[in-house]
Design an enzyme around this catalytic site. Structure first.
Site, PDB file in Angstrom:
ATOM      1  N   HIS A 166       0.797  -1.221   0.000  1.00  0.00           N
ATOM      2  CA  HIS A 166       0.000   0.000   0.000  1.00  0.00           C
ATOM      3  C   HIS A 166       0.829   1.270   0.000  1.00  0.00           C
ATOM      4  O   HIS A 166       0.304   2.338  -0.260  1.00  0.00           O
ATOM      5  CB  HIS A 166      -0.975  -0.004   1.180  1.00  0.00           C
ATOM      6  CG  HIS A 166      -2.183  -0.826   0.893  1.00  0.00           C
ATOM      7  ND1 HIS A 166      -2.125  -2.190   0.704  1.00  0.00           N
ATOM      8  CD2 HIS A 166      -3.484  -0.486   0.708  1.00  0.00           C
ATOM      9  CE1 HIS A 166      -3.334  -2.644   0.442  1.00  0.00           C
ATOM     10  NE2 HIS A 166      -4.172  -1.641   0.433  1.00  0.00           N
ATOM     11  N   SER A 173      -0.280  -0.781  -6.247  1.00  0.00           N
ATOM     12  CA  SER A 173      -0.056  -1.918  -7.139  1.00  0.00           C
ATOM     13  C   SER A 173       0.690  -1.500  -8.392  1.00  0.00           C
ATOM     14  O   SER A 173       0.466  -0.418  -8.934  1.00  0.00           O
ATOM     15  CB  SER A 173      -1.399  -2.522  -7.555  1.00  0.00           C
ATOM     16  OG  SER A 173      -2.139  -2.911  -6.430  1.00  0.00           O
ATOM     17  N   LYS A 228     -13.994  -8.880  -9.003  1.00  0.00           N
ATOM     18  CA  LYS A 228     -13.132  -9.638  -9.912  1.00  0.00           C
ATOM     19  C   LYS A 228     -12.435 -10.781  -9.157  1.00  0.00           C
ATOM     20  O   LYS A 228     -12.277 -11.882  -9.683  1.00  0.00           O
ATOM     21  CB  LYS A 228     -12.094  -8.688 -10.524  1.00  0.00           C
ATOM     22  CG  LYS A 228     -11.410  -9.244 -11.754  1.00  0.00           C
ATOM     23  CD  LYS A 228     -10.490  -8.212 -12.379  1.00  0.00           C
ATOM     24  CE  LYS A 228      -9.680  -8.825 -13.492  1.00  0.00           C
ATOM     25  NZ  LYS A 228      -8.757  -7.871 -14.113  1.00  0.00           N
ATOM     26  N   ASP A 229     -12.047 -10.511  -7.920  1.00  0.00           N
ATOM     27  CA  ASP A 229     -11.407 -11.551  -7.118  1.00  0.00           C
ATOM     28  C   ASP A 229     -12.392 -12.646  -6.720  1.00  0.00           C
ATOM     29  O   ASP A 229     -12.019 -13.824  -6.651  1.00  0.00           O
ATOM     30  CB  ASP A 229     -10.761 -10.937  -5.867  1.00  0.00           C
ATOM     31  CG  ASP A 229      -9.433 -10.266  -6.193  1.00  0.00           C
ATOM     32  OD1 ASP A 229      -8.753 -10.734  -7.127  1.00  0.00           O
ATOM     33  OD2 ASP A 229      -9.070  -9.275  -5.530  1.00  0.00           O
ATOM     34  N   GLU A 248       7.575 -33.799  -2.470  1.00  0.00           N
ATOM     35  CA  GLU A 248       6.353 -33.340  -3.123  1.00  0.00           C
ATOM     36  C   GLU A 248       6.712 -32.543  -4.374  1.00  0.00           C
ATOM     37  O   GLU A 248       7.800 -31.970  -4.461  1.00  0.00           O
ATOM     38  CB  GLU A 248       5.576 -32.444  -2.144  1.00  0.00           C
ATOM     39  CG  GLU A 248       4.980 -33.204  -0.987  1.00  0.00           C
ATOM     40  CD  GLU A 248       3.678 -33.873  -1.363  1.00  0.00           C
ATOM     41  OE1 GLU A 248       3.728 -34.994  -1.888  1.00  0.00           O
ATOM     42  OE2 GLU A 248       2.616 -33.277  -1.146  1.00  0.00           O
TER      43      GLU A 248
HETATM   44  C1  HEM Z   1       0.438 -22.625   5.211  1.00  0.00           C
HETATM   45  C2  HEM Z   1      -0.553 -23.418   5.399  1.00  0.00           C
HETATM   46  C3  HEM Z   1      -0.419 -24.930   5.448  1.00  0.00           C
HETATM   47  C4  HEM Z   1       0.201 -25.770   4.569  1.00  0.00           C
HETATM   48  C5  HEM Z   1       0.938 -25.382   3.271  1.00  0.00           C
HETATM   49  C6  HEM Z   1       0.013 -27.133   5.056  1.00  0.00           C
HETATM   50  C7  HEM Z   1       0.486 -28.293   4.441  1.00  0.00           C
HETATM   51  C8  HEM Z   1       0.246 -29.592   4.865  1.00  0.00           C
HETATM   52  C9  HEM Z   1       0.607 -30.787   4.153  1.00  0.00           C
HETATM   53  C10 HEM Z   1       1.335 -30.854   2.810  1.00  0.00           C
HETATM   54  C11 HEM Z   1       0.172 -31.859   4.886  1.00  0.00           C
HETATM   55  C12 HEM Z   1       0.267 -33.344   4.522  1.00  0.00           C
HETATM   56  C13 HEM Z   1      -1.046 -33.788   3.935  1.00  0.00           C
HETATM   57  C14 HEM Z   1      -1.103 -35.249   3.654  1.00  0.00           C
HETATM   58  O1  HEM Z   1      -0.421 -35.703   2.717  1.00  0.00           O
HETATM   59  O2  HEM Z   1      -1.826 -35.946   4.354  1.00  0.00           O
HETATM   60  C15 HEM Z   1      -0.423 -31.346   6.083  1.00  0.00           C
HETATM   61  C16 HEM Z   1      -0.963 -32.147   7.097  1.00  0.00           C
HETATM   62  C17 HEM Z   1      -1.508 -31.655   8.262  1.00  0.00           C
HETATM   63  N1  HEM Z   1      -1.717 -30.319   8.595  1.00  0.00           N
HETATM   64 FE1  HEM Z   1      -1.203 -28.720   7.441  1.00  0.00          FE
HETATM   65  N2  HEM Z   1      -0.700 -27.086   6.240  1.00  0.00           N
HETATM   66  C18 HEM Z   1      -0.974 -25.763   6.518  1.00  0.00           C
HETATM   67  C19 HEM Z   1      -1.663 -25.293   7.613  1.00  0.00           C
HETATM   68  C20 HEM Z   1      -2.062 -26.065   8.714  1.00  0.00           C
HETATM   69  C21 HEM Z   1      -2.595 -25.560   9.959  1.00  0.00           C
HETATM   70  C22 HEM Z   1      -2.818 -24.075  10.275  1.00  0.00           C
HETATM   71  C23 HEM Z   1      -2.844 -26.647  10.767  1.00  0.00           C
HETATM   72  C24 HEM Z   1      -3.396 -26.738  12.194  1.00  0.00           C
HETATM   73  C25 HEM Z   1      -3.870 -25.783  12.841  1.00  0.00           C
HETATM   74  C26 HEM Z   1      -2.489 -27.828  10.033  1.00  0.00           C
HETATM   75  C27 HEM Z   1      -2.634 -29.127  10.530  1.00  0.00           C
HETATM   76  C28 HEM Z   1      -2.284 -30.271   9.841  1.00  0.00           C
HETATM   77  C29 HEM Z   1      -2.455 -31.617  10.345  1.00  0.00           C
HETATM   78  C30 HEM Z   1      -3.062 -32.029  11.709  1.00  0.00           C
HETATM   79  C31 HEM Z   1      -1.966 -32.489   9.357  1.00  0.00           C
HETATM   80  C32 HEM Z   1      -1.898 -34.038   9.438  1.00  0.00           C
HETATM   81  C33 HEM Z   1      -3.117 -34.675   8.859  1.00  0.00           C
HETATM   82  C34 HEM Z   1      -2.894 -35.111   7.426  1.00  0.00           C
HETATM   83  O3  HEM Z   1      -1.803 -35.578   7.111  1.00  0.00           O
HETATM   84  O4  HEM Z   1      -3.829 -35.004   6.647  1.00  0.00           O
HETATM   85  N3  HEM Z   1      -2.014 -27.443   8.801  1.00  0.00           N
HETATM   86  N4  HEM Z   1      -0.384 -29.955   6.047  1.00  0.00           N
END
Ligand code: HEM
Lengths: 411, 255
Positions: free
Chosen positions: A220, A224, A247-248, A291
């Site tokens: 800001h 932009s 638009k978004d 990945e």
């Molecule tokens: C920047 C945001 C986030 C990204 C890029 C991200 C990415 C990921 C990825 C790649 C996995 C593995 C998924 C799989 O193959 O099963 C995962 C699993 C998990 N994430 Fe996140 N996550 C994010 C935010 C969060 C937040 C804020 C929480 C909790 C408050 C969270 C909780 C979990 C939990 C409990 C799992 C394990 C369950 C599973 O494997 O499905 N994630 N996350």
């Protein structure tokens, strides 16, 4: 929000609203950020949707993540089973988990397009360098977050991916080994590693959230950039709301159509089948791949025969983005007006995709040779082509304003 | 509009590129027709019931199915009484009121039992190899159900010059183990007698058990497809409305 009301009788709601705004101007704050008080160039194209989209996906990830965390157990003997319980017994657990797992992939797709948009239209150039830096920091934290998230389901790829990537730090002379032991909380990837990764995976998205605030704040100050890359006067600006908000919203619709098609009909398309096998420290998979979003960097790592140099090149390939504002010597922002640079830019994009392919293959034969050539081009692009083309190239004439005649020629 | 298409195409290109990265496979696995494939794909209840019979009569003596509980069999079209009776055919260790070890009959809440008391025992009985749990197998291998179907029917004589180790069988789809598998050929014509009278050819048995195992790995598939259709319909309407609203709002600028 204008406060002057022609009728002297203000409603009680209006008065309550003004009372509150005088004490904490929350609505004015939002209105200034993404509302009627943020003037944006009127010629932004659809590539400008991806910033808003990235923010949307971040919120989606936090929401699905918090619900997953309510049912997930960060223990090496229970993590895999708890994810299966989410998939089978938790109401709509399968949906939340597939949304989260694929959401990570789509987050990267959106952010990559967002970064390439900035690279193409020269959005990193003065006065937007700090904005660009914060963006790169967000990207780095995202990589760390997704890496640790992928470890949580404790499948074979979780375990071995974590082992390979954390081991990279052992390449650092002298302190390498102690650092790895410190990261693991022991002498191999084990329960303590899983525990700390879960804690950090929960924390980092909120760090990203805070960084997004800084990012938008930094946006800001200059406002932009736009597809022409020229300074835009007030006459050529329109309020963000309602023009860009609608638009978004439309962009989110298109995004969700593609995203949900994958979530509902190909939820495991982007994942590795081996992650449906529980982690086993005694069985090393023949082919450990991270990945897809890390593959280009993985290819750079393996293109270099020396481990330490490979690690330096891999981190360097991202860190170089920090100095791009100074490597690019051209005075013109938008590649639309840079006929030579433009060709090498698209070559760079293709180069990145080929690197991704190399990263998915075993590092031998053709993939290794191609990987090396592409790694060379990757660094050549930043350290040689960017400065040299900036000096040599004669850019096309820039229009004086968005409405000027040169516009048609450049589009 | 041109730019919307461009942006959408960029997203798609990136998505399909990332998908193709993983498409590399070592042995060509022919694609099969499955009732659960496609936009409207559903399981064939009778096929799942036949597949359950195959699992129970052939595979269960070596392979566990630990994420499937008897209560889940309701999805195959069985009623409560049938499930209770099915579960009661199995026995589970228990402790009686005096505190001594005893056995009790299985309940609908119990999971399919492991045929082996522990991994060492399993390996000792299987030539050193471990028969994997089958509840996720259909998602845990490249090629999914197509791979399963061809693996369990892919036994033939080894090519000339190849020596197969003692107790191993040649299988042309088992690339992960250099085409030598510790599981002998399990499926032959008429190895089971189907309760519903279907002719039990090798092909039929293999298809049925594969469909059953795919259900075991992805029991929520039907809910996923039907929820997906509703979500997509909603999103199409939403996106169209947003598009027309966008056009309308932006038209103000032309004035
Ligand atoms: C920047 C945001 C986030 C990204 C890029 C991200 C990415 C990921 C990825 C790649 C996995 C593995 C998924 C799989 O193959 O099963 C995962 C699993 C998990 N994430 Fe996140 N996550 C994010 C935010 C969060 C937040 C804020 C929480 C909790 C408050 C969270 C909780 C979990 C939990 C409990 C799992 C394990 C369950 C599973 O494997 O499905 N994630 N996350």
């Amino acid at each position: 929000m204008s406060t002057d009301n022609s009728s002297t009788e203000k409603s009680v709601w209006r008065r309550a609203f003004e009372w509150h705004e005088a004490r904490l101007p929350l609505v004015s704050f939002i209105d200034n950020a993404v509302g009627t008080k943020y003037p944006a160039p009127r010629n932004l194209n659809y590539f400008w949707n991806f910033g808003f989209l990235a923010g949307f996906v971040l919120v989606l990830m936090i929401m699905t993540g918090v619900v997953l965390a309510m049912n997930y157990i960060p223990h090496k003997d229970m993590a895999f089973d708890s994810v299966e319980r989410i998939m089978r017994d938790v109401n709509y657990g399968w949906l939340i988990r597939y949304m989260h797992a694929n959401g990570a992939s789509f987050f990267f797709i959106v952010v990559y397009i967002h970064i390439f948009r900035g690279l193409y239209y020269g959005s990193y150039k003065a006065p937007r360098e700090v904005l660009w830096w914060i963006g790169i920091i967000i990207y780095l934290v995202m990589m760390a977050t997704a890496f640790m998230g992928y470890v949580l389901p404790w499948g074979q790829m979780s375990f071995w991916g974590a082992t390979v990537i954390t081991n990279l730090f052992s390449a650092i002379p002298l302190i390498g080994e102690p650092i790895v032991t410190f990261l693991w909380g022991g002498f191999s990837v084990d329960n303590p590693t899983l525990n700390r990764f879960f804690a950090l995976h929960y924390l980092l998205p909120f760090v990203i959230f805070a960084l997004v605030f800084l990012h938008v704040w930094a946006l800001h100050i200059p406002g932009s950039n736009n597809p022409l890359g020229i300074e835009v006067g007030p006459a050529d600006k329109i309020p963000f709301h309602p023009y860009y908000t609608i638009k978004d919203v439309f962009g989110i619709g298109v995004f969700l159509l593609v995203y949900f098609a994958v979530v509902f009909w190909g939820p495991n398309m982007l994942g590795d089948p081996l992650n449906y096998v529980v982690a086993n420290p005694l069985v090393t998979p023949p082919h450990i791949v991270p990945e897809w979003y890390y593959l280009p960097f993985y290819a750079i790592l393996r293109a270099i025969p020396d481990k330490l140099l490979g690690v330096i090149a891999m981190f360097g390939s991202i860190l170089v983005l920090f100095v791009v504002p100074w490597l690019d010597t051209s005075r013109v922002r938008s590649a639309n007006f840079r006929p030579v640079y433009r060709v090498f830019f698209w070559l760079f994009i293709i180069n990145g995709m080929v690197l991704g392919w190399c990263g998915s293959q075993l590092p031998e034969g053709l993939p290794l040779i191609v990987g090396r050539i592409c790694t060379l081009y990757y660094f050549l692009f930043f350290f040689v082509l960017m400065p040299v083309i900036g000096w040599m190239e004669t850019p096309k004439p820039l229009p004086a304003s968005i409405g000027s005649p040169a516009l048609k020629a450049a589009e | 509009m041109k730019k919307i298409i461009l942006a959408a195409a960029a997203t798609l290109a990136l998505a399909s590129f990332t998908a193709s990265v993983f498409a590399a496979e070592e042995v060509h696995i022919p694609k099969e027709q499955w009732s659960f494939n496609g936009t409207f794909g559903k399981f064939d209840r009778l096929q799942l019931q036949r597949g359950l019979q195959v699992y129970k009569e052939i595979c269960a003596s070596c392979h566990s199915l630990k994420y499937v509980a008897f209560r889940n069999l309701a999805a195959l079209g069985y009623n409560e009484a049938q499930i209770k009776a099915f579960a009661a055919e199995y026995e589970y260790p228990d402790i009686d009121d005096e505190g001594s070890d005893t056995k009790r009959k299985g309940l609908p809440s119990d999971y399919f039992p492991n045929p082996y008391p522990n991994e060492k025992f399993a390996r000792a009985s299987s030539n050193g190899a471990l028969p994997p749990d089958l509840s996720l197998i259909s998602k845990a291998r490249e090629g999914g159900p197509d791979y399963l179907f061809h693996l369990i029917t892919g036994y033939e004589d080894p090519p000339a010059g190849m020596t197969v180790m003692d107790g191993m069988s040649y299988n042309k789809y088992f690339s992960s183990g250099n085409f030598q598998i510790a599981m002998v050929k399990q499926i032959e014509d008429d190895k089971v007698t189907y309760a519903d009278g279907t002719k039990a050819t090798t092909d039929q048995i293999a298809r049925d058990v594969t469909a059953f195992l795919h259900w075991a790995a992805e029991p929520m598939l039907e809910a996923r497809h039907s929820t997906g259709l509703r979500v997509m319909l909603y999103m199409i309407v939403f996106t169209l409305l947003a598009y027309f609203l966008k056009r309308r709002i932006w038209a103000r600028l032309d004035k």
